[in-house]
Design a protein around this motif. Sequence first.
Motif, PDB file in Angstrom:
ATOM      1  N   PHE A 183     -82.291  -9.032 -96.877  1.00 52.31           N
ATOM      2  CA  PHE A 183     -82.946  -9.742 -95.622  1.00 52.31           C
ATOM      3  C   PHE A 183     -82.318  -9.064 -94.247  1.00 52.31           C
ATOM      4  O   PHE A 183     -81.289  -8.808 -94.178  1.00 52.31           O
ATOM      5  CB  PHE A 183     -82.622 -11.051 -95.497  1.00 52.31           C
ATOM      6  CG  PHE A 183     -83.153 -11.933 -96.819  1.00 52.31           C
ATOM      7  CD1 PHE A 183     -84.362 -12.109 -97.164  1.00 52.31           C
ATOM      8  CD2 PHE A 183     -82.235 -12.051 -97.801  1.00 52.31           C
ATOM      9  CE1 PHE A 183     -84.798 -12.633 -98.320  1.00 52.31           C
ATOM     10  CE2 PHE A 183     -82.532 -13.048 -99.167  1.00 52.31           C
ATOM     11  CZ  PHE A 183     -83.948 -13.096 -99.188  1.00 52.31           C
ATOM     12  N   GLY A 184     -83.125  -8.895 -93.203  1.00 53.29           N
ATOM     13  CA  GLY A 184     -82.673  -8.414 -91.904  1.00 53.29           C
ATOM     14  C   GLY A 184     -82.199  -9.737 -91.072  1.00 53.29           C
ATOM     15  O   GLY A 184     -83.288 -10.704 -90.908  1.00 53.29           O
ATOM     16  N   HIS A 219     -87.760  -7.194 -89.693  1.00 56.10           N
ATOM     17  CA  HIS A 219     -88.788  -7.159 -91.133  1.00 56.10           C
ATOM     18  C   HIS A 219     -89.110  -5.660 -91.362  1.00 56.10           C
ATOM     19  O   HIS A 219     -89.217  -4.691 -90.511  1.00 56.10           O
ATOM     20  CB  HIS A 219     -89.887  -7.742 -90.595  1.00 56.10           C
ATOM     21  CG  HIS A 219     -90.952  -8.497 -91.806  1.00 56.10           C
ATOM     22  ND1 HIS A 219     -90.494  -9.248 -92.731  1.00 56.10           N
ATOM     23  CD2 HIS A 219     -92.016  -7.859 -92.208  1.00 56.10           C
ATOM     24  CE1 HIS A 219     -91.294  -9.373 -93.561  1.00 56.10           C
ATOM     25  NE2 HIS A 219     -92.237  -8.504 -93.585  1.00 56.10           N
ATOM     26  N   ALA A 220     -89.525  -5.406 -92.729  1.00 59.10           N
ATOM     27  CA  ALA A 220     -89.747  -4.113 -93.008  1.00 59.10           C
ATOM     28  C   ALA A 220     -88.756  -3.171 -92.870  1.00 59.10           C
ATOM     29  O   ALA A 220     -89.291  -1.927 -92.562  1.00 59.10           O
ATOM     30  CB  ALA A 220     -91.221  -3.832 -92.530  1.00 59.10           C
ATOM     31  N   PRO A 227     -91.990   1.897 -87.204  1.00 55.03           N
ATOM     32  CA  PRO A 227     -90.797   1.843 -86.281  1.00 55.03           C
ATOM     33  C   PRO A 227     -89.605   0.818 -86.684  1.00 55.03           C
ATOM     34  O   PRO A 227     -88.520   0.974 -86.184  1.00 55.03           O
ATOM     35  CB  PRO A 227     -91.272   1.119 -85.038  1.00 55.03           C
ATOM     36  CG  PRO A 227     -92.810   1.711 -85.366  1.00 55.03           C
ATOM     37  CD  PRO A 227     -92.917   1.588 -86.649  1.00 55.03           C
ATOM     38  N   SER A 228     -90.104  -0.005 -87.560  1.00 55.52           N
ATOM     39  CA  SER A 228     -88.886  -1.087 -88.262  1.00 55.52           C
ATOM     40  C   SER A 228     -88.112  -0.553 -89.122  1.00 55.52           C
ATOM     41  O   SER A 228     -86.730  -1.174 -89.441  1.00 55.52           O
ATOM     42  CB  SER A 228     -89.626  -2.187 -88.921  1.00 55.52           C
ATOM     43  OG  SER A 228     -90.577  -1.506 -89.991  1.00 55.52           O
ATOM     44  N   TYR A 229     -88.179   0.577 -89.530  1.00 58.77           N
ATOM     45  CA  TYR A 229     -87.278   1.291 -90.552  1.00 58.77           C
ATOM     46  C   TYR A 229     -86.055   1.368 -90.133  1.00 58.77           C
ATOM     47  O   TYR A 229     -85.476   1.646 -88.917  1.00 58.77           O
ATOM     48  CB  TYR A 229     -87.623   2.842 -90.882  1.00 58.77           C
ATOM     49  CG  TYR A 229     -86.812   3.273 -91.759  1.00 58.77           C
ATOM     50  CD1 TYR A 229     -86.574   2.948 -93.209  1.00 58.77           C
ATOM     51  CD2 TYR A 229     -86.166   4.593 -91.458  1.00 58.77           C
ATOM     52  CE1 TYR A 229     -85.856   3.562 -94.190  1.00 58.77           C
ATOM     53  CE2 TYR A 229     -85.166   5.498 -92.294  1.00 58.77           C
ATOM     54  CZ  TYR A 229     -85.180   4.977 -93.500  1.00 58.77           C
ATOM     55  OH  TYR A 229     -84.560   5.587 -94.472  1.00 58.77           O
ATOM     56  N   ALA A 231     -82.060   2.705 -91.392  1.00 60.33           N
ATOM     57  CA  ALA A 231     -81.731   3.653 -92.470  1.00 60.33           C
ATOM     58  C   ALA A 231     -80.421   2.859 -93.072  1.00 60.33           C
ATOM     59  O   ALA A 231     -80.540   3.099 -94.482  1.00 60.33           O
ATOM     60  CB  ALA A 231     -81.395   4.869 -91.856  1.00 60.33           C
ATOM     61  N   ALA A 232     -79.485   2.564 -92.201  1.00 60.15           N
ATOM     62  CA  ALA A 232     -78.449   1.855 -92.760  1.00 60.15           C
ATOM     63  C   ALA A 232     -78.877   0.579 -93.972  1.00 60.15           C
ATOM     64  O   ALA A 232     -78.223   0.658 -95.049  1.00 60.15           O
ATOM     65  CB  ALA A 232     -77.464   1.732 -91.788  1.00 60.15           C
ATOM     66  N   ALA A 233     -79.604   0.034 -93.282  1.00 61.42           N
ATOM     67  CA  ALA A 233     -79.815  -1.277 -94.291  1.00 61.42           C
ATOM     68  C   ALA A 233     -80.642  -0.683 -95.416  1.00 61.42           C
ATOM     69  O   ALA A 233     -80.428  -1.159 -96.571  1.00 61.42           O
ATOM     70  CB  ALA A 233     -80.701  -2.142 -93.363  1.00 61.42           C
ATOM     71  N   ALA A 234     -81.480   0.053 -95.405  1.00 65.05           N
ATOM     72  CA  ALA A 234     -82.401   0.607 -96.387  1.00 65.05           C
ATOM     73  C   ALA A 234     -81.601   1.216 -97.556  1.00 65.05           C
ATOM     74  O   ALA A 234     -81.776   1.276 -98.419  1.00 65.05           O
ATOM     75  CB  ALA A 234     -83.487   1.670 -95.812  1.00 65.05           C
ATOM     76  N   ASN A 235     -80.642   2.127 -97.125  1.00 71.64           N
ATOM     77  CA  ASN A 235     -79.749   2.914 -98.169  1.00 71.64           C
ATOM     78  C   ASN A 235     -78.810   1.975 -98.680  1.00 71.64           C
ATOM     79  O   ASN A 235     -78.888   1.989 -99.876  1.00 71.64           O
ATOM     80  CB  ASN A 235     -78.924   3.982 -97.226  1.00 71.64           C
ATOM     81  CG  ASN A 235     -79.927   5.269 -96.663  1.00 71.64           C
ATOM     82  OD1 ASN A 235     -81.004   5.344 -97.248  1.00 71.64           O
ATOM     83  ND2 ASN A 235     -79.339   5.866 -95.848  1.00 71.64           N
TER      84      ASN A 235
END
Length: 251
Positions: A183-184, A219-220, A227-229, A231-235
């Motif tokens: 979650f963000g 979100h997302a 634009p919501s990407y 990188a640190a959270a996704a990785n």
Amino acid sequence: MSTPPLADLTATTLTITGHDGDEIEAYTARPHGDARRGGVVVIHHMPGYDRESKEIVRRFAELGYDAICPNLYHREAPGASPDDAAAVARAQGGVPDERLIGEVAGAAAWLRALPTSNGKVGTIGYCSGGRQSVLAGTALDVDAVVDCYGAFVTGDVPEDFPLKVTNLVDRLGGLKAPVLGLFGNEDRFPGPVQVDEFEAILTGQGTPYEFHRYEGAGHAFFAVNRPSYNAAAANDGWERIEAFYGTHLGN
């Protein structure tokens, strides 16, 4: 974490049996070889059965899983572009919960029928698919559930929300599989209060879980084309997913 080398895999579109015995389209990717392995049902986000969702399916195959993503909008707009199909589905209030359960059940059965199956299946979903991943876990025999910022697992649905959904609070007692939640902290749906409520319910009923919350992410945050990407959270999230499935799906 370093990026794993690309594995040999096969990806294709096919037809599976979904809810009420209906035939629906799905996209699958599988590693080469006959080693026994777990399976992953990818539940696409509200924007639909799109290229990004199919890339996620292939990523799981690269990680060593048989993976499949059912086209949840196949009935509404067979053959339509993802944007058009999503618009039609949204105008009709979205995918009914019981139909979603039937579609995921069909995808899980397809995975377990593969000669490479070790019998274990996990679900994962993003956005609306995060809620649906949890929903499937409340009703089906799955081995691991991943919820990537799924709105309305808990909390109140706004009156003007375009989809005909309710929260899942009354269903969560059926959730037996371990849950990974990502979650963000800048998200509104679900916001931190809703995530807290979800966590309290899982704690109270003894469902195994691990939640990870990311500062500065909304979100997302997994969506590389938006634009919501983040990188640190996704990785970090991908590392968590890989470890979680490695524990619970046997790879």
